[in-house]
Design an enzyme around this catalytic site. Sequence first.
Site: not given
Length: 496
Positions: A269, A303, A248, A193
């Site tokens: 992650e 990130c 997040s 997804k």
Amino acid sequence: MTLPPAAPARAASDLDRLVLSAARGFYIDGQWRSPRNDRWIDVADPATADVIASVPDADIGDAMKALDAAARAATGWRLTPPRKRSEILRRCFELMTERAELLAKLISLENGKSLPDARGEVAYAAEFFRWNAEEAVRVRGELGLAPSGQNRILVDYQPIGIAVLITPWNFPAAMATRKIAPALAAGCTCVLKPASETPLTAYALAALYEEAGVPAGVVNVVTTNTPGPVVAAMLNDPRTRKLSFTGSTMIGRELLATAARNVLSCSMELGGNAPFIVCDDADLDAALDGAMIAKMRNAGEACTAANRFYIQSGIHDAFAAGLVERMSKLVVGRAFDAGTNCGPMITAAAVAKIHRLVTDAVERGAKVLLGGHPLPGPGYFYAPTVLSEVPADAAIAREEIFGPVAPLFRFHDTDKMMTAANETEYGLVGYIYTTDLKRGFDLAGRLESGMIALNRGLVSDPAAPFGGTKQSGLGREGGVHGVLEFMEAKYIATNF
Ligand code: NAP
């Protein structure tokens, strides 16, 4: 099938054709399918805010069809010889590499990142297929004598089962291939997804996997505007055995709670708040080169982006001046405009968040050395920004900026700086610049993060274990660790 409501208005180009083909429907069981509810999600170009395509909006029933397909394909793929899996993965690498330029344009179109950044992403993303093609045939078991001397301990590594993969918008290709390639190498089937903002790349890659020989049902892709219930339904299905999530920390926490019900193996992650430390004895030019990569790759939407620059007092002013000079030369614009090396942010909300953090820092006493404001639209642009003398209590020291803003914190005392650098719930990556390697390794050992870049501005490498400590995540992607995230040890006690 119902056609999506929006289509590109420009004259048909290769990119237009790729957009149209990527927006054909869900990719389930090797087929392109319409949503049961005939609902679609608009995808916009962040440089213009124009809608470029629409992709289907899955409900729980659509997602279950994808899971059914992954379940049907599971045994066949698990029993496919590793050499065969490896060759298919290698073909995925070759096809991605052949089509790199067009894929880069697609990434730039839906994500906004500059073409150099998008080309870099495609090369990085494709490399996960090459690396995992090599790993697929290198998974080893173990055989040992029990301490009692009476029997043997045999350990076999087996595919963990059906995997649900969820990815963010900031690396639409690489975050998907960093999961799909090791999952397939391990012998798992999956449902991906992708993020609603950047689904086209995921669908374009699905077509490419099919061409490379990935059997129907092994990789399925669904998009949804209601990720909460749709993903929860897949995680609550007893056939699912693995969650691999990139996104997040906030959503990661929620998903861990959901995954606990089925006791799923989870690779997470999550967010980061990377310190970038420059010691007095650093090579100034090298530190500035590294800072531009660590801060400005993807216009700061990474990130791993340097979020807090801790600069020692002796080199501080020279570093600040050098950074302002380099940041002021960035060409901000639409990815397709010549010379652009800093694209738009993903949404208006992203710009508003960045500006809130900058405004808060300035209200608390930070000085604006460059930028400090949004740029006029259409599209979601923010001026490359350098702040100095940022106070430790500014929100920008705690939250991910995810934009082209470099806050500088002056430090005198290394121990106090280390305490500040570690004062965060995150622990993904840290950057250290010093010409004293002993000092560098000492600081590297003390920084609470899963990855360290020592005199480098980049850590990402498919051959290395990528991942965070603390609330930046669980597990590793890449290296020899990536495949094992999709495998389980099976121990057999045996007498010969
Ligand atoms: P996000 O809001 O957490 O979304 C990530 C993915 O989760 C998207 O596909 C999103 O779908 C989906 N999602 C949202 N709410 C969900 C829910 N309730 N249940 C299940 N899935 C849900 O993150 P993002 O804004 O896309 O990405 C930026 C974040 O990712 C940053 O924090 C960044 O640091 C992190 N990141 C981490 C790494 C790493 O390797 N550690 C790499 C890249 C990015 P929708 O798009 O439909 O909302």
